[in-house]
Design an enzyme around this catalytic site. Structure first.
Site, PDB file in Angstrom:
ATOM      1  N   ASP A 162       5.436   0.213  -6.645  1.00 52.79           N
ATOM      2  CA  ASP A 162       5.386  -0.713  -7.784  1.00 52.79           C
ATOM      3  C   ASP A 162       5.546  -2.156  -7.297  1.00 52.79           C
ATOM      4  O   ASP A 162       5.458  -3.097  -8.087  1.00 52.79           O
ATOM      5  CB  ASP A 162       6.396  -0.338  -8.876  1.00 52.79           C
ATOM      6  N   SER A 163       5.735  -2.327  -5.986  1.00 51.87           N
ATOM      7  CA  SER A 163       5.685  -3.677  -5.392  1.00 51.87           C
ATOM      8  C   SER A 163       4.307  -4.301  -5.616  1.00 51.87           C
ATOM      9  O   SER A 163       4.120  -5.494  -5.382  1.00 51.87           O
ATOM     10  CB  SER A 163       5.991  -3.621  -3.888  1.00 51.87           C
ATOM     11  N   ASP A 202       4.496   5.682  -7.031  1.00 53.04           N
ATOM     12  CA  ASP A 202       5.798   5.166  -7.458  1.00 53.04           C
ATOM     13  C   ASP A 202       5.904   5.222  -8.981  1.00 53.04           C
ATOM     14  O   ASP A 202       4.981   4.817  -9.685  1.00 53.04           O
ATOM     15  CB  ASP A 202       5.898   3.705  -6.998  1.00 53.04           C
ATOM     16  N   LYS A 252       7.780   8.914  -6.370  1.00 57.72           N
ATOM     17  CA  LYS A 252       9.061   8.334  -5.941  1.00 57.72           C
ATOM     18  C   LYS A 252       9.772   7.775  -7.153  1.00 57.72           C
ATOM     19  O   LYS A 252       9.145   7.153  -8.011  1.00 57.72           O
ATOM     20  CB  LYS A 252       8.843   7.224  -4.909  1.00 57.72           C
ATOM     21  N   GLU A 303      16.937   1.280   1.060  1.00 53.90           N
ATOM     22  CA  GLU A 303      16.499  -0.119   1.142  1.00 53.90           C
ATOM     23  C   GLU A 303      17.700  -1.054   1.254  1.00 53.90           C
ATOM     24  O   GLU A 303      18.643  -0.975   0.451  1.00 53.90           O
ATOM     25  CB  GLU A 303      15.665  -0.462  -0.111  1.00 53.90           C
TER      26      GLU A 303
HETATM   27  O1  KIV Z   1       7.430  -0.449  -4.318  1.00 55.22           O
HETATM   28  C1  KIV Z   1       7.590  -0.423  -3.091  1.00 55.22           C
HETATM   29  O2  KIV Z   1       6.805  -0.960  -2.295  1.00 55.22           O
HETATM   30  C2  KIV Z   1       8.768   0.271  -2.594  1.00 55.22           C
HETATM   31  C3  KIV Z   1       9.064   0.141  -1.130  1.00 55.22           C
HETATM   32  C4  KIV Z   1       9.685  -1.174  -0.899  1.00 55.22           C
HETATM   33  C5  KIV Z   1       9.895   1.249  -0.621  1.00 55.22           C
HETATM   34  O3  KIV Z   1       9.470   0.874  -3.341  1.00 55.22           O
END
Ligand code: KIV
Length: 279
Positions: A45-46, A84, A114, A183
């Site tokens: 979700d980044s 995610d 995730k 993290e």
């Molecule tokens: O959303 C993402 O990219 C993440 C990573 C930083 C693990 O959760």
């Protein structure tokens, strides 16, 4: 090369082989990550930050995640793709959590999902696992909790938060996550947790003793102009190279140097003559 599964990832920990994971959000980049032989691709979700330009990940929706997960899975042949779960997609009820996890698998084509959080998410993890969907956990600095944390802060530096991290890792491991992202956690604490849990740990800002590492691809390729955290290593700095190429393009279009003959198509004179009568 055989398709990587959650079993492959767990086996790598058993064999003490390091695990690699990177994020990707689109077809072209996911294809390159896959060709490089990276074990897992996280459609994180980044994408809210690096693809959509939001300040944090909270505005990302399930539809955003499904859209980008589809693009990634169209490109990937070997890597395990993890979708995610965005903010509020697994917080309201177990039923919604399972339905949303199912969308990433059924519509997005991911092999696993995730979710962020520790002991408070154990029932959610179990419900999703019950639907035969593998779950990756995520503890420490969980970006969806930015408002609750009061900012982006390293977790586990004091006794209270370190104890919470250990409890979270143990609870998720017991619940059956196939891997656990940690993290922004002090390296020595991440090492102890990695030794204690049976599932592989994947660190981001959690030091060298985790079973694997993950980075946001735009950060490690130097393609993101926003804030880049201390734990990121830029393996290449693409932004200046890309801007230089774009400037060259502008210059060549404006001067007429592009397109030259090699980039053009021809037509026989007699066809032109018939069209325009030799004019
Ligand atoms: O959303 C993402 O990219 C993440 C990573 C930083 C693990 O959760």
């Amino acid at each position: 090369m055989a398709r990587i599964t959650t079993a492959t990832i767990k086996e790598k920990k058993r064999r003490q082989e390091r695990i690699t994971m990177l994020t990707a959000y689109d077809y072209s980049m996911a294809g390159m990550v896959d060709q490089a032989g990276i074990d897992m691709i996280l459609v994180g979700d980044s994408l809210g930050n690096v693809m959509l330009g939001y300040e944090n990940t909270l505005a990302v929706t399930m539809d955003d995640m499904v859209h980008h997960t589809k693009a990634v899975t169209r490109a990937v042949k070997n890597a395990l793709v993890v979708g995610d779960m965005p903010f509020l997609s697994y917080h309201i009820s177990l039923e919604e959590a399972v339905r949303n996890a199912g969308r990433l698998i059924q519509e997005g084509g991911a092999q696993a999902v995730k979710i962020e959080g520790g002991t408070e998410r154990v029932n959610t993890v179990k419900a999703i696992l019950d639907a035969q969907i593998p779950v990756m956990g995520h503890i420490g600095l969980t970006p969806q909790s930015v408002n609750a944390f009061g900012g982006f802060k390293v977790q586990g530096k004091d006794l209270e938060t370190a104890r919470k991290l250990i409890r979270d890792a143990q609870a998720l491991d017991k619940a059956g996550v196939f891997a656990l992202v940690m993290e922004c956690v002090p390296s020595e604490l991440a090492r102890r947790i990695t030794e204690e849990v049976s599932c592989p740990t994947i660190g981001i800002g959690a030091g060298p003793y985790c079973d694997g590492q993950v980075l946001v691809i735009n950060d490690m390729l130097g393609m993101y102009g926003g804030h880049v955290p201390k734990f990121v290593k830029k393996f290449v700095d693409l932004q200046p190279l890309i801007i230089e190429a774009l400037k060259n393009y502008k210059e060549e279009v404006e001067s007429g140097a592009f397109p030259s003959a090699e980039h053009c198509f021809t037509i026989q004179d007699e066809v032109l003559d018939k069209l325009y009568g030799g004019s």
